[in-house]
Design a protein around this motif. Structure first.
Motif, PDB file in Angstrom:
ATOM      1  N   ARG A 114       4.856  13.781   4.222  1.00 16.07           N
ATOM      2  CA  ARG A 114       4.566  11.944   3.277  1.00 16.07           C
ATOM      3  C   ARG A 114       5.230  11.118   3.269  1.00 16.07           C
ATOM      4  NH1 ARG A 114       2.091   8.071   3.191  1.00 16.07           N
ATOM      5  NH2 ARG A 114       0.351   7.148   2.411  1.00 16.07           N
ATOM      6  N   SER A 146       6.392   7.367   4.258  1.00  8.57           N
ATOM      7  CA  SER A 146       5.711   6.354   3.651  1.00  8.57           C
ATOM      8  C   SER A 146       6.896   5.190   3.457  1.00  8.57           C
ATOM      9  CB  SER A 146       5.844   6.529   2.217  1.00  8.57           C
ATOM     10  OG  SER A 146       4.238   7.055   2.647  1.00  8.57           O
ATOM     11  N   ALA A 158       1.367   4.408  -2.534  1.00  8.67           N
ATOM     12  CA  ALA A 158       1.218   5.471  -2.416  1.00  8.67           C
ATOM     13  C   ALA A 158       2.624   6.665  -2.810  1.00  8.67           C
ATOM     14  CB  ALA A 158       0.985   6.458  -0.973  1.00  8.67           C
ATOM     15  N   ASP A 209       1.231  -1.375   0.128  1.00 12.52           N
ATOM     16  CA  ASP A 209      -0.152   0.031  -0.135  1.00 12.52           C
ATOM     17  C   ASP A 209       0.808   1.223  -0.220  1.00 12.52           C
ATOM     18  OD1 ASP A 209      -2.291  -1.337   0.045  1.00 12.52           O
ATOM     19  OD2 ASP A 209      -2.938  -1.230   2.230  1.00 12.52           O
ATOM     20  N   GLU A 210       2.200   0.942   0.939  1.00  7.23           N
ATOM     21  CA  GLU A 210       2.735   2.234   1.089  1.00  7.23           C
ATOM     22  C   GLU A 210       3.646   3.111  -0.481  1.00  7.23           C
ATOM     23  OE1 GLU A 210       2.775   5.115   3.167  1.00  7.23           O
ATOM     24  OE2 GLU A 210       0.881   3.837   4.275  1.00  7.23           O
TER      25      GLU A 210
END
Length: 104
Positions: free
Chosen positions: A66, A70, A52, A48-49
């Motif tokens: 951010r 991550s 992202a 998921d990261e």
């Protein structure tokens, strides 16, 4: 694309070379993670990261705090998988190209 350590990648557009480096590093780690046979509890978090990070890179203007968040989550999720250590290091180096987040 072959290049020596520290050499800036050449891009064919006006893309920020740091963004290109981040996209390359994220892609390499995603491929490594996808090809790794072992399942581990936080694999989904890492996937998921990485998605992202890729989305932030595609946007062309990633937010440094951010990016770092991550990176920490990814490192925590796959840090003990030695087969992915080099690709994880490349992501860290690419994130570091963006500098430190501003201090509040």
């Amino acid at each position: 694309m072959l290049r020596s350590v520290g050499q800036t990648p050449v891009t064919s557009s006006d893309e920020d070379p740091r963004v290109a480096e981040l996209r390359t590093a994220v892609s390499r780690l995603r491929r490594g993670l996808a090809g790794h046979p072992a399942e581990f509890p936080d694999r989904g978090i890492a996937e998921d990261e990485l998605a992202a990070l890729d989305a932030m890179a595609i946007s062309g203007a990633p937010e440094i705090p951010r990016l770092r968040r991550s990176l920490l989550l990814i490192a925590g999720a796959i840090g003990s998988v030695s087969a992915l250590a080099a690709a994880l290091r490349d992501v860290r180096v690419a994130v570091d190209l963006f500098g430190e987040p501003p201090r509040s």
